[in-house]
Scaffold this motif. Sequence first.
Motif, PDB file in Angstrom:
ATOM      1  N   LYS A  15       2.540  -0.549  -1.796  1.00 48.20           N
ATOM      2  CA  LYS A  15       3.241   0.670  -2.318  1.00 48.20           C
ATOM      3  C   LYS A  15       4.015   1.506  -1.271  1.00 48.20           C
ATOM      4  O   LYS A  15       4.946   2.123  -1.758  1.00 48.20           O
ATOM      5  CB  LYS A  15       2.274   1.612  -3.044  1.00 48.20           C
ATOM      6  N   SER A  33       1.419  10.069   1.415  1.00 46.94           N
ATOM      7  CA  SER A  33       0.402  10.904   1.247  1.00 46.94           C
ATOM      8  C   SER A  33      -0.703  10.456   2.234  1.00 46.94           C
ATOM      9  O   SER A  33      -1.737  10.996   2.721  1.00 46.94           O
ATOM     10  CB  SER A  33      -0.120  11.348  -0.076  1.00 46.94           C
ATOM     11  N   ARG A  38      -4.951   9.953   6.685  1.00 44.76           N
ATOM     12  CA  ARG A  38      -5.181   9.090   8.204  1.00 44.76           C
ATOM     13  C   ARG A  38      -5.132  10.216   9.225  1.00 44.76           C
ATOM     14  O   ARG A  38      -5.876  10.045  10.250  1.00 44.76           O
ATOM     15  CB  ARG A  38      -4.222   7.958   8.304  1.00 44.76           C
ATOM     16  N   SER A  96     -11.451  11.594   2.846  1.00 45.30           N
ATOM     17  CA  SER A  96     -10.553  11.704   1.623  1.00 45.30           C
ATOM     18  C   SER A  96     -11.379  11.955   0.379  1.00 45.30           C
ATOM     19  O   SER A  96     -11.148  12.248  -0.999  1.00 45.30           O
ATOM     20  CB  SER A  96      -9.478  10.747   1.164  1.00 45.30           C
ATOM     21  N   ARG A 102      -9.419  17.500  -0.136  1.00 47.22           N
ATOM     22  CA  ARG A 102      -8.308  16.787  -1.044  1.00 47.22           C
ATOM     23  C   ARG A 102      -7.526  18.148  -1.609  1.00 47.22           C
ATOM     24  O   ARG A 102      -6.476  18.043  -1.690  1.00 47.22           O
ATOM     25  CB  ARG A 102      -8.933  16.166  -2.274  1.00 47.22           C
ATOM     26  N   ARG A 123      -2.989   7.713  -4.012  1.00 48.92           N
ATOM     27  CA  ARG A 123      -3.987   7.208  -5.031  1.00 48.92           C
ATOM     28  C   ARG A 123      -4.006   8.001  -6.207  1.00 48.92           C
ATOM     29  O   ARG A 123      -4.304   7.626  -7.429  1.00 48.92           O
ATOM     30  CB  ARG A 123      -5.378   7.330  -4.284  1.00 48.92           C
ATOM     31  N   ASP A 124      -3.531   9.328  -5.942  1.00 46.43           N
ATOM     32  CA  ASP A 124      -3.794  10.327  -7.150  1.00 46.43           C
ATOM     33  C   ASP A 124      -2.572  11.038  -7.502  1.00 46.43           C
ATOM     34  O   ASP A 124      -2.480  12.280  -7.924  1.00 46.43           O
ATOM     35  CB  ASP A 124      -4.802  11.218  -6.891  1.00 46.43           C
ATOM     36  N   ARG A 173     -13.209  -0.238   0.918  1.00 45.57           N
ATOM     37  CA  ARG A 173     -12.462   0.922   0.847  1.00 45.57           C
ATOM     38  C   ARG A 173     -11.983   1.337  -0.755  1.00 45.57           C
ATOM     39  O   ARG A 173     -11.915   2.366  -1.299  1.00 45.57           O
ATOM     40  CB  ARG A 173     -11.188   0.814   1.630  1.00 45.57           C
ATOM     41  N   ASP A 177     -12.644   4.265  -2.870  1.00 41.55           N
ATOM     42  CA  ASP A 177     -11.530   5.122  -3.526  1.00 41.55           C
ATOM     43  C   ASP A 177     -11.310   5.284  -4.917  1.00 41.55           C
ATOM     44  O   ASP A 177     -10.987   6.212  -5.626  1.00 41.55           O
ATOM     45  CB  ASP A 177     -10.159   4.358  -2.908  1.00 41.55           C
ATOM     46  N   ARG A 180     -14.914   7.658  -6.066  1.00 41.52           N
ATOM     47  CA  ARG A 180     -15.077   9.011  -5.669  1.00 41.52           C
ATOM     48  C   ARG A 180     -14.838   9.869  -7.129  1.00 41.52           C
ATOM     49  O   ARG A 180     -13.902   9.636  -8.076  1.00 41.52           O
ATOM     50  CB  ARG A 180     -14.311   9.634  -4.374  1.00 41.52           C
TER      51      ARG A 180
HETATM   52  O1   DC Z   1      -2.366   4.751   1.708  1.00 40.19           O
HETATM   53  P1   DC Z   1      -3.416   4.776   2.745  1.00 40.19           P
HETATM   54  O2   DC Z   1      -4.167   3.176   2.768  1.00 40.19           O
HETATM   55  O3   DC Z   1      -2.516   4.846   3.944  1.00 40.19           O
HETATM   56  O4   DC Z   1      -4.455   5.673   2.606  1.00 40.19           O
HETATM   57  C1   DC Z   1      -5.581   5.769   3.353  1.00 40.19           C
HETATM   58  C2   DC Z   1      -6.679   6.325   2.867  1.00 40.19           C
HETATM   59  O5   DC Z   1      -6.411   7.790   2.386  1.00 40.19           O
HETATM   60  C3   DC Z   1      -7.140   5.835   1.601  1.00 40.19           C
HETATM   61  O6   DC Z   1      -8.291   4.853   1.795  1.00 40.19           O
HETATM   62  C4   DC Z   1      -7.802   6.737   0.681  1.00 40.19           C
HETATM   63  C5   DC Z   1      -7.064   8.023   1.064  1.00 40.19           C
HETATM   64  N1   DC Z   1      -5.753   8.385   0.188  1.00 40.19           N
HETATM   65  C6   DC Z   1      -6.172   9.236  -0.817  1.00 40.19           C
HETATM   66  O7   DC Z   1      -7.650   9.477  -1.033  1.00 40.19           O
HETATM   67  N2   DC Z   1      -5.485   9.767  -1.618  1.00 40.19           N
HETATM   68  C7   DC Z   1      -4.092   9.711  -1.425  1.00 40.19           C
HETATM   69  N3   DC Z   1      -3.010  10.403  -2.149  1.00 40.19           N
HETATM   70  C8   DC Z   1      -3.397   8.870  -0.428  1.00 40.19           C
HETATM   71  C9   DC Z   1      -4.671   8.229   0.412  1.00 40.19           C
END
Ligand code: DC
Length: 218
Positions: A15, A33, A38, A96, A102, A123-124, A173, A177, A180
């Motif tokens: 993505k 995001s 991170r 997260s 958040r 993710r959201d 992970r 994710d 939660r």
């Molecule tokens: O997209 P990424 O793998 O770099 O994101 C790292 C972590 O951050 C992912 O495991 C969950 C969190 N994350 C989140 O909770 N909400 C988002 N919008 C983006 C990432």
Amino acid sequence: MGFQIAIDGPSASGKSSIAREVAKSFNFVHINSGLMYRAIAYKAIKEQVNLLCEEKLVELIEHTTLELTPDQRVIMDQNDVSEHLKTVSIEASTVSSFPLVRERLVHLQQEMAKSLDCVMDGRDIGTVVLPQADVKIFITADVEDRAHRRTNELKKMGIDADYENILDEMIQRDNQDINRPVGPLKQAEDALLIDTTGNTFEMSAKIVIDLIKERLGR
Ligand code: DC
């Protein structure tokens, strides 16, 4: 109000790379995001803040400045920390999971996107951050495919990477994710699902870019 594109999906679904390509094609701002979660996890580790203490994490965020540059560098407290973030994965997922963490970062993301033509990935994004986005896409791929991609990506960067370990961590992970209670990884009802299993990056990027062109009437 600018034109907003929300791209969500699990880790290593492609993505962020697709969002980067979309931003380049349409001259939109790309906001990744995940880099923000991170960065906070990285700072918490560095400052020996307990990753499981929500209150301490919130306090840390309140004393942090975060900026994403157009070329995807992450500037935290005036320092470029980009190089340190690739390996802070499970820790980012852990921080997260806290609602107050958040809340702070979602607010920051909404401020960043305000009145911009932008593509934001996470993710959201389609469900919580930009629920009114003009285009919502949910990108997925089989976990084995994603673990192979991540292993190759890390190896290319000269980072020692073992496929089995990466696969185990990715499954863990994904579970964190998805399960939660606040802002879980979830396809928005009005998001288009794209499965990139077996695709090359170019194929997946083209599907998404063509779809956005159609929406933009170009
Ligand atoms: O997209 P990424 O793998 O770099 O994101 C790292 C972590 O951050 C992912 O495991 C969950 C969190 N994350 C989140 O909770 N909400 C988002 N919008 C983006 C990432």
